[in-house]
Design a protein around this motif. Structure first.
Motif, PDB file in Angstrom:
ATOM      1  N   PRO A   1       0.870  -1.173   0.000  1.00 54.91           N
ATOM      2  CA  PRO A   1       0.000   0.000   0.000  1.00 54.91           C
ATOM      3  C   PRO A   1       0.913   1.231   0.000  1.00 54.91           C
ATOM      4  O   PRO A   1       1.253   1.778   1.045  1.00 54.91           O
ATOM      5  N   GLU A   2       1.338   1.616  -1.199  1.00 52.34           N
ATOM      6  CA  GLU A   2       2.324   2.680  -1.341  1.00 52.34           C
ATOM      7  C   GLU A   2       1.860   3.935  -0.609  1.00 52.34           C
ATOM      8  O   GLU A   2       0.677   4.230  -0.529  1.00 52.34           O
ATOM      9  N   THR A   3       2.825   4.677  -0.067  1.00 52.63           N
ATOM     10  CA  THR A   3       2.587   5.865   0.767  1.00 52.63           C
ATOM     11  C   THR A   3       1.881   5.489   2.072  1.00 52.63           C
ATOM     12  O   THR A   3       1.170   6.294   2.656  1.00 52.63           O
ATOM     13  N   PHE A   4       2.144   4.271   2.547  1.00 48.98           N
ATOM     14  CA  PHE A   4       1.532   3.777   3.793  1.00 48.98           C
ATOM     15  C   PHE A   4       1.747   4.739   4.953  1.00 48.98           C
ATOM     16  O   PHE A   4       0.840   4.975   5.756  1.00 48.98           O
ATOM     17  N   SER A   5       2.946   5.306   5.065  1.00 49.19           N
ATOM     18  CA  SER A   5       3.271   6.094   6.256  1.00 49.19           C
ATOM     19  C   SER A   5       2.441   7.366   6.377  1.00 49.19           C
ATOM     20  O   SER A   5       2.350   7.943   7.469  1.00 49.19           O
ATOM     21  N   THR A   6       1.845   7.822   5.271  1.00 51.22           N
ATOM     22  CA  THR A   6       1.003   9.021   5.334  1.00 51.22           C
ATOM     23  C   THR A   6      -0.461   8.709   5.026  1.00 51.22           C
ATOM     24  O   THR A   6      -1.246   9.614   4.755  1.00 51.22           O
ATOM     25  N   ALA A   7      -0.812   7.433   5.072  1.00 54.48           N
ATOM     26  CA  ALA A   7      -2.199   7.005   4.813  1.00 54.48           C
ATOM     27  C   ALA A   7      -2.916   6.694   6.119  1.00 54.48           C
ATOM     28  O   ALA A   7      -2.284   6.498   7.170  1.00 54.48           O
ATOM     29  N   GLU A   8      -4.242   6.607   6.044  1.00 51.85           N
ATOM     30  CA  GLU A   8      -5.030   6.186   7.206  1.00 51.85           C
ATOM     31  C   GLU A   8      -4.779   4.700   7.453  1.00 51.85           C
ATOM     32  O   GLU A   8      -4.865   3.889   6.538  1.00 51.85           O
ATOM     33  N   LEU A   9      -4.499   4.350   8.689  1.00 48.07           N
ATOM     34  CA  LEU A   9      -4.164   2.959   8.999  1.00 48.07           C
ATOM     35  C   LEU A   9      -5.317   2.017   8.702  1.00 48.07           C
ATOM     36  O   LEU A   9      -5.110   0.908   8.188  1.00 48.07           O
ATOM     37  N   ASP A  10      -6.536   2.435   9.013  1.00 48.89           N
ATOM     38  CA  ASP A  10      -7.663   1.539   8.781  1.00 48.89           C
ATOM     39  C   ASP A  10      -7.851   1.272   7.295  1.00 48.89           C
ATOM     40  O   ASP A  10      -8.209   0.159   6.891  1.00 48.89           O
ATOM     41  N   PHE A  11      -7.552   2.277   6.448  1.00 46.95           N
ATOM     42  CA  PHE A  11      -7.694   2.063   5.013  1.00 46.95           C
ATOM     43  C   PHE A  11      -6.582   1.162   4.479  1.00 46.95           C
ATOM     44  O   PHE A  11      -6.826   0.318   3.605  1.00 46.95           O
ATOM     45  N   SER A  12      -5.358   1.305   5.006  1.00 52.05           N
ATOM     46  CA  SER A  12      -4.274   0.408   4.590  1.00 52.05           C
ATOM     47  C   SER A  12      -4.613  -1.032   4.923  1.00 52.05           C
ATOM     48  O   SER A  12      -4.408  -1.950   4.097  1.00 52.05           O
ATOM     49  N   VAL A  13      -5.153  -1.265   6.107  1.00 57.16           N
ATOM     50  CA  VAL A  13      -5.566  -2.619   6.477  1.00 57.16           C
ATOM     51  C   VAL A  13      -6.682  -3.107   5.559  1.00 57.16           C
ATOM     52  O   VAL A  13      -6.680  -4.259   5.091  1.00 57.16           O
ATOM     53  N   GLU A  14      -7.616  -2.236   5.271  1.00 55.41           N
ATOM     54  CA  GLU A  14      -8.744  -2.600   4.408  1.00 55.41           C
ATOM     55  C   GLU A  14      -8.272  -3.031   3.024  1.00 55.41           C
ATOM     56  O   GLU A  14      -8.722  -4.053   2.482  1.00 55.41           O
ATOM     57  N   VAL A  15      -7.369  -2.270   2.431  1.00 52.99           N
ATOM     58  CA  VAL A  15      -6.870  -2.597   1.096  1.00 52.99           C
ATOM     59  C   VAL A  15      -6.049  -3.890   1.133  1.00 52.99           C
ATOM     60  O   VAL A  15      -6.194  -4.758   0.264  1.00 52.99           O
ATOM     61  N   CYS A  16      -5.208  -4.030   2.129  1.00 51.48           N
ATOM     62  CA  CYS A  16      -4.379  -5.242   2.232  1.00 51.48           C
ATOM     63  C   CYS A  16      -5.243  -6.485   2.418  1.00 51.48           C
ATOM     64  O   CYS A  16      -4.953  -7.547   1.831  1.00 51.48           O
ATOM     65  N   GLU A  17      -6.266  -6.380   3.216  1.00 53.98           N
ATOM     66  CA  GLU A  17      -7.143  -7.539   3.415  1.00 53.98           C
ATOM     67  C   GLU A  17      -7.914  -7.876   2.144  1.00 53.98           C
ATOM     68  O   GLU A  17      -8.193  -9.048   1.864  1.00 53.98           O
ATOM     69  N   ALA A  18      -8.232  -6.857   1.344  1.00 54.22           N
ATOM     70  CA  ALA A  18      -8.889  -7.121   0.062  1.00 54.22           C
ATOM     71  C   ALA A  18      -7.954  -7.889  -0.872  1.00 54.22           C
ATOM     72  O   ALA A  18      -8.380  -8.801  -1.594  1.00 54.22           O
ATOM     73  N   VAL A  19      -6.671  -7.543  -0.868  1.00 52.40           N
ATOM     74  CA  VAL A  19      -5.679  -8.270  -1.657  1.00 52.40           C
ATOM     75  C   VAL A  19      -5.535  -9.697  -1.138  1.00 52.40           C
ATOM     76  O   VAL A  19      -5.430 -10.662  -1.923  1.00 52.40           O
ATOM     77  N   MET A  20      -5.543  -9.840   0.173  1.00 54.96           N
ATOM     78  CA  MET A  20      -5.429 -11.181   0.765  1.00 54.96           C
ATOM     79  C   MET A  20      -6.605 -12.070   0.379  1.00 54.96           C
ATOM     80  O   MET A  20      -6.443 -13.280   0.187  1.00 54.96           O
ATOM     81  N   GLU A  21      -7.780 -11.488   0.266  1.00 53.68           N
ATOM     82  CA  GLU A  21      -8.955 -12.257  -0.135  1.00 53.68           C
ATOM     83  C   GLU A  21      -8.757 -12.882  -1.507  1.00 53.68           C
ATOM     84  O   GLU A  21      -9.239 -13.987  -1.790  1.00 53.68           O
ATOM     85  N   VAL A  22      -8.048 -12.198  -2.376  1.00 54.15           N
ATOM     86  CA  VAL A  22      -7.810 -12.698  -3.725  1.00 54.15           C
ATOM     87  C   VAL A  22      -6.680 -13.724  -3.749  1.00 54.15           C
ATOM     88  O   VAL A  22      -6.792 -14.795  -4.356  1.00 54.15           O
ATOM     89  N   LEU A  23      -5.589 -13.422  -3.072  1.00 55.97           N
ATOM     90  CA  LEU A  23      -4.387 -14.251  -3.172  1.00 55.97           C
ATOM     91  C   LEU A  23      -4.357 -15.423  -2.200  1.00 55.97           C
ATOM     92  O   LEU A  23      -3.558 -16.353  -2.366  1.00 55.97           O
ATOM     93  N   ARG A  24      -5.178 -15.379  -1.168  1.00 56.62           N
ATOM     94  CA  ARG A  24      -5.335 -16.490  -0.227  1.00 56.62           C
ATOM     95  C   ARG A  24      -4.013 -17.016   0.340  1.00 56.62           C
ATOM     96  O   ARG A  24      -3.656 -18.195   0.165  1.00 56.62           O
ATOM     97  N   PRO A  25      -3.235 -16.177   1.009  1.00 53.81           N
ATOM     98  CA  PRO A  25      -1.967 -16.660   1.589  1.00 53.81           C
ATOM     99  C   PRO A  25      -2.218 -17.614   2.742  1.00 53.81           C
ATOM    100  O   PRO A  25      -3.309 -17.606   3.366  1.00 53.81           O
ATOM    101  N   THR A  26      -1.230 -18.436   3.026  1.00 54.63           N
ATOM    102  CA  THR A  26      -1.289 -19.375   4.149  1.00 54.63           C
ATOM    103  C   THR A  26      -0.009 -19.231   4.967  1.00 54.63           C
ATOM    104  O   THR A  26       0.988 -18.666   4.501  1.00 54.63           O
ATOM    105  N   PRO A  27       0.017 -19.780   6.191  1.00 55.27           N
ATOM    106  CA  PRO A  27       1.258 -19.738   6.978  1.00 55.27           C
ATOM    107  C   PRO A  27       2.438 -20.401   6.285  1.00 55.27           C
ATOM    108  O   PRO A  27       3.595 -20.050   6.532  1.00 55.27           O
ATOM    109  N   ASP A  28       2.160 -21.358   5.381  1.00 58.36           N
ATOM    110  CA  ASP A  28       3.233 -22.040   4.664  1.00 58.36           C
ATOM    111  C   ASP A  28       3.630 -21.326   3.374  1.00 58.36           C
ATOM    112  O   ASP A  28       4.662 -21.637   2.781  1.00 58.36           O
ATOM    113  N   HIS A  29       2.796 -20.419   2.927  1.00 59.22           N
ATOM    114  CA  HIS A  29       3.070 -19.691   1.692  1.00 59.22           C
ATOM    115  C   HIS A  29       2.553 -18.269   1.878  1.00 59.22           C
ATOM    116  O   HIS A  29       1.498 -17.888   1.385  1.00 59.22           O
TER     117      HIS A  29
END
Length: 553
Positions: free
Chosen positions: A176-204
């Motif tokens: 989430p480029e420019t994270f340091s000057t972004a709203e934290l809740d929005f950075s989490v929101e965008v990252c979780e949306a990416v996670m929903e697509v990519l489906r990471p696991t503890p092993d990957h």
């Protein structure tokens, strides 16, 4: 500058994190290291690296032990694409190294990135898009929903492109480029949306990189942001939090260290901090800071000069002489008090059995980085007797008595004032020879001599001493060789010297060993003069030392 900068600038807001844990933590293990010398560092150069320089830098990164290397932006042009695909096709990537490429969230750019890595056993594709209010409003003119949609679409393309090349073990990174000057809740929101697509696991795991794209606050604020993010992101065990700090406020290294204390797993940066504006995080500094705390950074920085020289060659940027650990002058003391403390510390370190490093002004042993002790103390007009003595000892093996150090330092000080420059070892040795050792024009020049034993403890000196080109046979009696020589000088030439101190030691070892003798004398008027003699024979060295003192009159 404004009298009241608050009319133009506003303080960065604090993070609401009342139970922050990072201040009481320490760094206990090395992070995953990601070098971006070939990407972020390269795009910050006046003249970007060509293929030869890129290859040389890549080889250095592998030699140092960096296991994740961002090798470029393949969609930026043919030079980037060809270099990256060439690494893959020629098998130049070591088995334990994973290369990474960067791409914006656009289909054509993402597909080009995957194409550059075709055939790689494993690789990381790094996707990013800016999320902060200033970028949303000023650069893109987009809403939160639109920004989030860009990230989601990019993640879907990553997923589909990876599926189309199943022979490669694909890993993904999202920033989430420019994270340091972004709203934290929005950075989490965008990252979780990416996670929903990519489906990471503890092993990957998915790497979530949280960049201080522009360093806008003190490093404790960045640490708060990292800890808040780690505590609020879902499926924390399926992600690796990565740090990418910049140095706009001069605290990029500190921000990375506090970010690690706040729970991050990975650090991105350049070997010596090259990067846009004031630079990226300096990986060498972070790693060696750990090393000085007894923690292995799991990198090989034992030849710091090779690193400096290669980075300088590849970037065409000088490495500042005060750069931590790597600069030419960081282990160098010119100040007399500093030199004295270092000299004593190194002597104590050599004498003790305890290997624990404890030398004033030197937080790390220069030898661990391939630096020699000869460069630790250098002499200019600010230097003291300890520094001068150190150079003489390291260069010639002479261990000058303390009062002789003081006597000689006056001559060195005068030379430094006269030349207005740093004095090297040759300068100092030249001054020492001119002051104390036998030379053309000396009044008293030693020829052949003999020492015999008289009654009891009496010693008899009989020798030839040349004065102004004329040879004089002289003799003297005393309770030792030195006193018999002073007696000969008094009887033969009217030179009266009283020996106040005498020191001798060997120089070197084995068949090449020589002897050094130092004699402190006083005249009948109370003047103190020093003499020095060096010879293969200790007796002759002591005779030369007495004549040296006489010549200084």
């Amino acid at each position: 500058m404004l009298r009241d900068p608050s009319t133009k600038y506003r303080p960065f807001p604090q993070i609401d994190l009342p139970n922050r844990e990072w201040p009481s933590r320490t760094i206990t293990q090395a992070p995953r290291w990601l070098s971006t010398d070939l990407r972020d560092g390269n795009q910050a150069l006046i003249d970007p690296m060509d293929a030869e320089k890129k290859t040389r830098m890549f080889d250095l990164l592998c030699k140092v032990g960096i296991k994740e290397i961002e090798v470029g932006f393949p969609s930026a042009g043919a030079t980037e694409f060809d270099f990256i695909s060439g690494l893959v096709k020629t098998g130049r990537i070591p088995d334990d190294v994973t290369v990474q490429v960067l791409t914006q969230s656009r289909r054509d750019l993402i597909e080009k990135s995957f194409e550059s890595l075709r055939g790689a056993p494993k690789a990381i594709v790094h996707l990013y898009n800016a999320v902060s209010p200033a970028w949303r409003k000023i650069v893109f003119g987009m809403t939160r929903d639109e920004i989030r949609a860009i990230a989601i679409e990019g993640a879907k393309i990553l997923r589909d492109c990876a599926a189309a090349q199943p022979d490669t073990d694909w890993f993904f990174e999202y920033s989430p480029e420019t994270f340091s000057t972004a709203e934290l809740d929005f950075s989490v929101e965008v990252c979780e949306a990416v996670m929903e697509v990519l489906r990471p696991t503890p092993d990957h795991k998915l790497i979530l990189n949280l960049p201080a794209t522009v360093e806008a606050a003190t490093p404790n604020v960045y640490a708060d942001q990292i800890e808040w993010f780690g505590k609020n992101i879902r499926n924390r065990d399926a992600i690796a939090i990565s740090l990418h700090t910049h140095n706009d406020r001069g605290t990029g290294v500190a921000a990375a260290e506090l970010g690690l204390m706040a729970g991050a797993d990975r650090v991105e940066g350049c070997l010596l901090g090259n990067g846009e504006r004031t630079g990226n995080c300096d990986l060498v500094t972070v790693a060696l800071n750990m090393y000085t705390q007894g923690l292995s950074p799991e990198l090989d920085l034992s030849d710091i000069d090779e690193i400096v020289n290669t980075v300088n060659y590849c970037t065409q940027l000088p490495v500042h002489p005060r750069t931590p650990y790597a600069g030419d002058l960081v282990f160098t003391a010119f100040s007399g008090s500093h030199q004295d403390a270092i000299k004593k510390g190194l002597a104590a370190q050599e004498a003790k059995n305890d290997p624990l490093w404890e030398v004033p002004y030197l937080p790390i042993d220069p030898a661990d980085l391939g630096r020699s002790y000869e460069a630790v103390i250098r002499v200019n007009s600010q230097s003291g007797k300890g520094g001068v003595a150190w150079v003489i000892e390291q260069d010639k093996g002479l261990k000058l008595p303390k009062r002789l150090q003081a006597d000689f330092s006056r001559h060195v000080q005068a030379l430094a004032d006269e030349t207005s420059r740093e004095l090297n070892a040759a300068d100092i040795w030249g001054a020492f020879e001119r002051t104390y050792l036998a030379k053309s024009g000396d009044r008293f020049v030693l020829g052949a001599y003999d020492e015999t034993r008289g009654l009891g403890n009496e010693r008899i000196f009989v020798g030839d001493i040349e004065v102004a080109g004329e040879h004089h046979s002289v003799s003297g009696r005393g309770n030792g060789l030195i006193s018999s020589v002073t007696a000969a000088l008094a009887d033969g030439f009217g030179v009266n010297l009283e020996v106040a101190d005498y020191v001798e030691h060997a120089i070197g070892k084995g068949s090449d060993v020589r002897a050094a003798a130092y004699v402190e004398c006083r005249t009948v008027e109370g003047r103190t003069v020093w003499g020095v003699g060096i010879d293969e024979d200790i007796a002759t060295a002591s005779v030369r030392a007495v004549l040296s003192a006489a010549n200084r009159l």
